[in-house]
Design an enzyme around this catalytic site. Structure first.
Site, PDB file in Angstrom:
ATOM      1  N   LYS A 196       0.743  -1.097  -0.082  1.00  0.00           N
ATOM      2  CA  LYS A 196       0.078   0.062   0.030  1.00  0.00           C
ATOM      3  C   LYS A 196       0.721   1.236  -0.017  1.00  0.00           C
ATOM      4  O   LYS A 196       1.765   1.472   0.832  1.00  0.00           O
ATOM      5  CB  LYS A 196      -1.106  -0.082   1.234  1.00  0.00           C
ATOM      6  CG  LYS A 196      -1.845   1.396   1.196  1.00  0.00           C
ATOM      7  CD  LYS A 196      -3.091   1.079   2.440  1.00  0.00           C
ATOM      8  CE  LYS A 196      -3.531   2.509   2.379  1.00  0.00           C
ATOM      9  NZ  LYS A 196      -4.644   2.298   3.362  1.00  0.00           N
ATOM     10  N   LYS A 256      -2.187  -1.568  -3.890  1.00  0.00           N
ATOM     11  CA  LYS A 256      -2.933  -0.445  -3.510  1.00  0.00           C
ATOM     12  C   LYS A 256      -2.167   0.865  -3.909  1.00  0.00           C
ATOM     13  O   LYS A 256      -1.183   0.819  -3.203  1.00  0.00           O
ATOM     14  CB  LYS A 256      -3.748  -0.280  -2.492  1.00  0.00           C
ATOM     15  CG  LYS A 256      -4.560   0.913  -2.226  1.00  0.00           C
ATOM     16  CD  LYS A 256      -5.279   0.671  -0.957  1.00  0.00           C
ATOM     17  CE  LYS A 256      -6.119   1.958  -0.757  1.00  0.00           C
ATOM     18  NZ  LYS A 256      -6.466   1.916   0.802  1.00  0.00           N
TER      19      LYS A 256
HETATM   20  C1  PBG Z   1      -7.571   3.641   5.319  1.00  0.00           C
HETATM   21  C2  PBG Z   1      -7.900   3.459   3.881  1.00  0.00           C
HETATM   22  C3  PBG Z   1      -7.588   4.250   2.857  1.00  0.00           C
HETATM   23  C4  PBG Z   1      -8.296   3.674   1.674  1.00  0.00           C
HETATM   24  C5  PBG Z   1      -8.527   2.503   1.940  1.00  0.00           C
HETATM   25  N1  PBG Z   1      -8.270   2.164   3.386  1.00  0.00           N
HETATM   26  C6  PBG Z   1      -7.109   5.594   2.898  1.00  0.00           C
HETATM   27  C7  PBG Z   1      -5.732   5.995   3.677  1.00  0.00           C
HETATM   28  O1  PBG Z   1      -4.783   5.210   3.735  1.00  0.00           O
HETATM   29  O2  PBG Z   1      -5.512   7.162   3.811  1.00  0.00           O
HETATM   30  C8  PBG Z   1      -8.090   4.541   0.387  1.00  0.00           C
HETATM   31  C9  PBG Z   1      -9.212   3.806  -0.599  1.00  0.00           C
HETATM   32  C10 PBG Z   1      -9.520   4.922  -1.792  1.00  0.00           C
HETATM   33  O3  PBG Z   1      -8.783   5.846  -2.072  1.00  0.00           O
HETATM   34  O4  PBG Z   1     -10.181   4.220  -2.525  1.00  0.00           O
HETATM   35  N2  PBG Z   1      -6.629   2.825   6.102  1.00  0.00           N
END
Ligand code: PBG
Length: 335
Positions: A196, A256
């Site tokens: 991520k 991601k």
């Molecule tokens: C939170 C989380 C995020 C997303 C999914 N879970 C945002 C972040 O890490 O700030 C983002 C998903 C998206 O942008 O569609 N832990």
């Protein structure tokens, strides 16, 4: 010209093209992310046209609609009332919290639908970080993992099928696996946000949940998530994360964002035999929606081509806000 190979031979007719097609997308590849809130009305999310903050009641209808279109998995995100937010995000393990209630309700109405959850503190913490921030402004790893294990256990207890740690703390997959097993949830799986990245593509999502990192008067708060989410400059590091997640017991690995990181999906596909998921994140969704609203692109064609790119890169599953639209379009193509 005297050519032995003419690749166009196999592109000549629809039938030939479909015979040599290498990849397909299906509604059962999708995981549909849904936002839920305590309010009495369904609220459109302005930065994500077509997406809403659902009430618990309206959520049921939307999940049934997805099921009828062939979608077999959803993931839930809570928009938590400000009054419930704390420095440690303790609301995340409240058994009567919004997410456990939503899971119970959905499992009663539609038990076959696979329910995935998100594990992280950001929707619940006053500063918007995924972990607990110390007085010195450090996002604490091990203390946070303790909260995440409690959050995961509460979600499993409510009936979640797949737990999705999105926090990027070290060692959380192993700790959550152990916590789930200790409580008798051996059959609950972990879909880990393995690679991520610290990405600006999450902007619309943070608007949806009002979860962007915020300054506080009481202590210094890191302005972004770069001390725990991965640096967009790094690719090899994703392999290390994948190896650790596998050793710690992850069932599915996720990359991601998806679109700007297709190379990472491809690399993990070479490294691991586990299923791989791509998260087609909010910013990717909103860019397509905005350009389509302007009439600059053909939304349906661009969405289907984008989803296909995740499959071609090597992912099995795709988390996407386009899930219902795409499932409908795929049905229409068969007619
Ligand atoms: C939170 C989380 C995020 C997303 C999914 N879970 C945002 C972040 O890490 O700030 C983002 C998903 C998206 O942008 O569609 N832990």
């Amino acid at each position: 010209m005297e050519l032995t190979y003419r690749p166009r031979r196999l592109r000549r007719t629809d039938a030939l093209r479909s015979m040599v097609k290498e990849h397909t997308i299906n509604a059962s590849d999708f995981i549909y992310p849904l936002f839920v809130h305590e309010g009495a009305d369904v609220e459109p999310i302005s930065a994500m046209p077509g997406a809403n903050r659902w009430t618990l009641n309206a959520l049921i209808g939307e999940v049934i609609r997805a099921w009828d279109l062939g979608v077999r998995c959803i993931v839930l995100f809570p928009k938590v009332d400000d009054a419930l937010k704390t420095e440690g995000g303790e609301e995340c393990f409240n058994e009567k919290g919004l997410i456990p209630r939503a899971i119970r309700l959905l499992k009663k109405e539609l038990p076959e639908m696979t329910i995935m959850t998100d594990v992280a503190l950001d929707p619940y913490s006053i500063d918007g970080h995924d972990g607990i921030v110390s007085a010195e402004g450090i996002v604490l790893n091990d203390e946070t993992v303790d909260h995440l294990c409690r959050q995961a256990t509460v979600q499993a207890e409510a009936g979640a099928d797949l737990i999705g740690p999105s926090d990027m703390m070290d060692g959380r997959v192993g700790a959550i696996r152990e916590a789930l097993d200790d409580e008798g949830f051996e059959d609950v799986g972990i879909i880990s946000y393995t690679a991520k990245y610290s990405s600006a593509y999450y902007g619309p999502f943070r608007e949806a949940l009002d979860s962007a990192p915020k300054a506080l008067n009481s202590k210094p708060i890191p302005k972004d998530k770069s001390t725990y989410q991965m640096n967009p400059a790094n690719a090899r590091e994703a392999i290390t994360e994948a190896q650790l997640d596998e050793q710690e017991g992850a069932d599915i690995l996720m990359v991601k964002p998806g679109l700007a990181y297709l190379d990472i999906i491809y690399r993990l596909r070479q490294e691991s035999a586990l299923p791989i998921a791509a998260y087609n994140v909010s910013g990717e969704y909103s860019m397509i929606k905005a350009a389509a609203a302007k009439g600059w692109i053909d939304e349906r064609a661009v969405v289907l081509e984008t989803l296909l790119s995740f499959k071609r890169a090597g992912s099995d599953l795709i988390l996407t806000y386009h899930a219902c639209d795409a499932a409908q379009w795929l049905k229409d193509l068969v007619k």
